[in-house]
Write a protein that holds these residues in place. Structure first.
Motif, PDB file in Angstrom:
ATOM      1  N   GLU A  49       1.587  11.742 -10.118  1.00 19.25           N
ATOM      2  CA  GLU A  49       0.883  13.032 -10.030  1.00 19.25           C
ATOM      3  C   GLU A  49       1.849  14.195 -10.220  1.00 19.25           C
ATOM      4  OE1 GLU A  49      -1.105  12.947  -6.279  1.00 19.25           O
ATOM      5  OE2 GLU A  49      -2.802  11.751  -7.027  1.00 19.25           O
ATOM      6  N   GLU A  50       3.048  14.052  -9.696  1.00 20.22           N
ATOM      7  CA  GLU A  50       4.035  15.125  -9.799  1.00 20.22           C
ATOM      8  C   GLU A  50       4.794  15.099 -11.129  1.00 20.22           C
ATOM      9  OE1 GLU A  50       6.600  14.933  -6.409  1.00 20.22           O
ATOM     10  OE2 GLU A  50       4.958  15.135  -4.955  1.00 20.22           O
ATOM     11  N   ASN A  51       4.808  13.918 -11.786  1.00 21.22           N
ATOM     12  CA  ASN A  51       5.568  13.760 -13.037  1.00 21.22           C
ATOM     13  C   ASN A  51       4.727  13.004 -14.069  1.00 21.22           C
ATOM     14  OD1 ASN A  51       8.534  14.524 -12.001  1.00 21.22           O
ATOM     15  ND2 ASN A  51       7.561  13.201 -10.465  1.00 21.22           N
ATOM     16  N   PRO A  52       3.626  13.592 -14.517  1.00 22.86           N
ATOM     17  CA  PRO A  52       2.684  12.862 -15.384  1.00 22.86           C
ATOM     18  C   PRO A  52       3.221  12.535 -16.774  1.00 22.86           C
ATOM     19  CG  PRO A  52       2.066  15.170 -15.218  1.00 22.86           C
ATOM     20  CD  PRO A  52       3.155  14.960 -14.221  1.00 22.86           C
ATOM     21  N   THR A  53       4.330  13.138 -17.187  1.00 19.81           N
ATOM     22  CA  THR A  53       4.888  12.846 -18.507  1.00 19.81           C
ATOM     23  C   THR A  53       6.149  11.997 -18.432  1.00 19.81           C
ATOM     24  OG1 THR A  53       6.166  14.912 -18.501  1.00 19.81           O
ATOM     25  CG2 THR A  53       3.948  14.985 -19.469  1.00 19.81           C
ATOM     26  N   ASP A  54       6.423  11.432 -17.265  1.00 17.97           N
ATOM     27  CA  ASP A  54       7.583  10.558 -17.090  1.00 17.97           C
ATOM     28  C   ASP A  54       7.092   9.107 -17.046  1.00 17.97           C
ATOM     29  OD1 ASP A  54       9.835   9.147 -16.414  1.00 17.97           O
ATOM     30  OD2 ASP A  54      10.423  10.464 -14.763  1.00 17.97           O
ATOM     31  N   GLU A  90       0.840  -1.203   0.000  1.00 17.45           N
ATOM     32  CA  GLU A  90       0.000   0.000   0.000  1.00 17.45           C
ATOM     33  C   GLU A  90       0.876   1.254   0.000  1.00 17.45           C
ATOM     34  OE1 GLU A  90      -3.659   2.084   2.522  1.00 17.45           O
ATOM     35  OE2 GLU A  90      -3.039   0.020   2.972  1.00 17.45           O
ATOM     36  N   GLU A  91       1.919   1.228   0.804  1.00 16.67           N
ATOM     37  CA  GLU A  91       2.833   2.365   0.848  1.00 16.67           C
ATOM     38  C   GLU A  91       3.528   2.565  -0.504  1.00 16.67           C
ATOM     39  OE1 GLU A  91       2.621  -0.043   2.983  1.00 16.67           O
ATOM     40  OE2 GLU A  91       2.643   0.715   5.066  1.00 16.67           O
ATOM     41  N   ALA A  92       3.894   1.438  -1.141  1.00 12.55           N
ATOM     42  CA  ALA A  92       4.518   1.518  -2.466  1.00 12.55           C
ATOM     43  C   ALA A  92       3.568   2.146  -3.469  1.00 12.55           C
ATOM     44  CB  ALA A  92       4.940   0.124  -2.929  1.00 12.55           C
ATOM     45  N   ALA A  93       2.310   1.706  -3.440  1.00 12.49           N
ATOM     46  CA  ALA A  93       1.317   2.250  -4.372  1.00 12.49           C
ATOM     47  C   ALA A  93       1.140   3.752  -4.160  1.00 12.49           C
ATOM     48  CB  ALA A  93      -0.008   1.516  -4.200  1.00 12.49           C
ATOM     49  N   ASN A  94       1.045   4.158  -2.919  1.00 15.69           N
ATOM     50  CA  ASN A  94       0.870   5.588  -2.627  1.00 15.69           C
ATOM     51  C   ASN A  94       2.073   6.406  -3.111  1.00 15.69           C
ATOM     52  OD1 ASN A  94      -1.620   5.149  -1.421  1.00 15.69           O
ATOM     53  ND2 ASN A  94      -0.761   4.936   0.633  1.00 15.69           N
ATOM     54  N   THR A  95       3.249   5.846  -2.940  1.00 16.51           N
ATOM     55  CA  THR A  95       4.458   6.564  -3.337  1.00 16.51           C
ATOM     56  C   THR A  95       4.559   6.683  -4.853  1.00 16.51           C
ATOM     57  OG1 THR A  95       5.570   5.680  -1.374  1.00 16.51           O
ATOM     58  CG2 THR A  95       6.964   6.636  -3.073  1.00 16.51           C
ATOM     59  N   PHE A  96       4.303   5.587  -5.564  1.00 17.19           N
ATOM     60  CA  PHE A  96       4.340   5.645  -7.029  1.00 17.19           C
ATOM     61  C   PHE A  96       3.249   6.578  -7.562  1.00 17.19           C
ATOM     62  CE2 PHE A  96       6.225   1.129  -6.918  1.00 17.19           C
ATOM     63  CZ  PHE A  96       7.519   1.619  -6.972  1.00 17.19           C
ATOM     64  N   ASN A  97       2.077   6.538  -6.928  1.00 22.40           N
ATOM     65  CA  ASN A  97       0.991   7.416  -7.355  1.00 22.40           C
ATOM     66  C   ASN A  97       1.362   8.886  -7.171  1.00 22.40           C
ATOM     67  OD1 ASN A  97      -1.840   7.629  -8.292  1.00 22.40           O
ATOM     68  ND2 ASN A  97      -2.132   8.624  -6.311  1.00 22.40           N
ATOM     69  N   GLN A  98       2.025   9.175  -6.068  1.00 25.09           N
ATOM     70  CA  GLN A  98       2.482  10.550  -5.839  1.00 25.09           C
ATOM     71  C   GLN A  98       3.472  10.973  -6.918  1.00 25.09           C
ATOM     72  OE1 GLN A  98       4.227  11.252  -1.953  1.00 25.09           O
ATOM     73  NE2 GLN A  98       5.017  13.270  -2.546  1.00 25.09           N
ATOM     74  N   TYR A  99       4.372  10.059  -7.285  1.00 19.61           N
ATOM     75  CA  TYR A  99       5.349  10.382  -8.324  1.00 19.61           C
ATOM     76  C   TYR A  99       4.647  10.674  -9.649  1.00 19.61           C
ATOM     77  CZ  TYR A  99       9.448  10.222 -11.322  1.00 19.61           C
ATOM     78  OH  TYR A  99      10.431  10.552 -12.233  1.00 19.61           O
TER      79      TYR A  99
END
Length: 220
Positions: free
Chosen positions: A28-33, A17-26
């Motif tokens: 959101e902050e880097n939508p073209t990466d 769950e923590e991994a999912a939240n962290t990747f999701n945050q990334y």
């Protein structure tokens, strides 16, 4: 540590769950990466959410059509579902787009083997073995591929190399014995059947081979 590294660390600790939240945050902050989508796809692959994972890999490819790691993720996805033909196609794309990685070549080779295409698999096992010389499983499977392609002398040398890496590798020891039988060297074959049984006493094929070779030698 950036968000991707943090997410991978959570994955390795099985904190999904923590991994999912962290990747999701990334994302959101880097939508073209594509990196964020690839890692989220890897996480979904890991938990068997293949349809969702495919969407993430496809999104990564929309962003970068030459992302070898995205194609590799798709390959793993199809391999896990035993769709070996499509898996091979994706692993080929991964390699074609620059993923010069032992695991990519190895997975491509295994996907081809699982389609009974050992001849085509051989060069990819070879490339994987060149890139990961200390990986006993890759080296062993390359040896098997050489044997399946009837390159017995090369197979024997390769399997002996595996036994140098791991002198308790029962399957490598057994197949070394089989190679010696093909070369009509029963005494050497017997030695390696015995070594196989020392490493794995319940290895039935080695036990059977040992009995047959001993009977042959006693008759001679």
């Amino acid at each position: 540590m950036n968000l991707i590294e943090k997410g991978i660390e959570h994955m390795q600790a099985n904190e999904l769950e923590e991994a999912a939240n962290t990747f999701n945050q990334y994302i959101e902050e880097n939508p073209t990466d594509p990196v964020g989508f690839i890692n989220f796809g890897n996480l979904l692959n890991h938990v068997g959410e293949y349809d969702k994972a495919q969407n993430f890999f496809n999104r990564a490819i929309e962003i970068d059509s030459k992302s070898g790691t995205a194609y590799y993720g798709l390959g793993v996805l199809h391999f896990e579902q035993k769709n070996y033909q499509q898996a091979a196609k994706e692993f080929q794309n991964a390699v074609r787009f620059g993923l010069d990685d032992a695991d990519a070549y190895y997975m491509l080779a295994v996907s081809l083997r699982n389609q009974q295409n050992e001849k085509l698999a051989l060069p990819f096992f070879q490339r994987a073995s060149e890139l990961k010389k200390s990986d006993t499983e890759i080296q062993f499977q390359y040896g098997l591929s050489l044997a399946y392609n009837e390159q017995i002398d090369h197979a024997l040398n390769q399997l002996l190399y595996v036994t140098e890496l791991d002198d308790q590798h029962a399957d490598a020891l057994y197949n070394t014995a089989v190679c010696y039988l093909h070369k009509e060297q029963p005494k050497k074959a017997l030695t390696f059947f015995k070594k196989t049984l020392d490493a794995q006493p319940d290895h039935m094929l080695a036990a059977d081979g040992k009995i047959k070779v001993e009977e042959y030698l006693s008759e001679g």
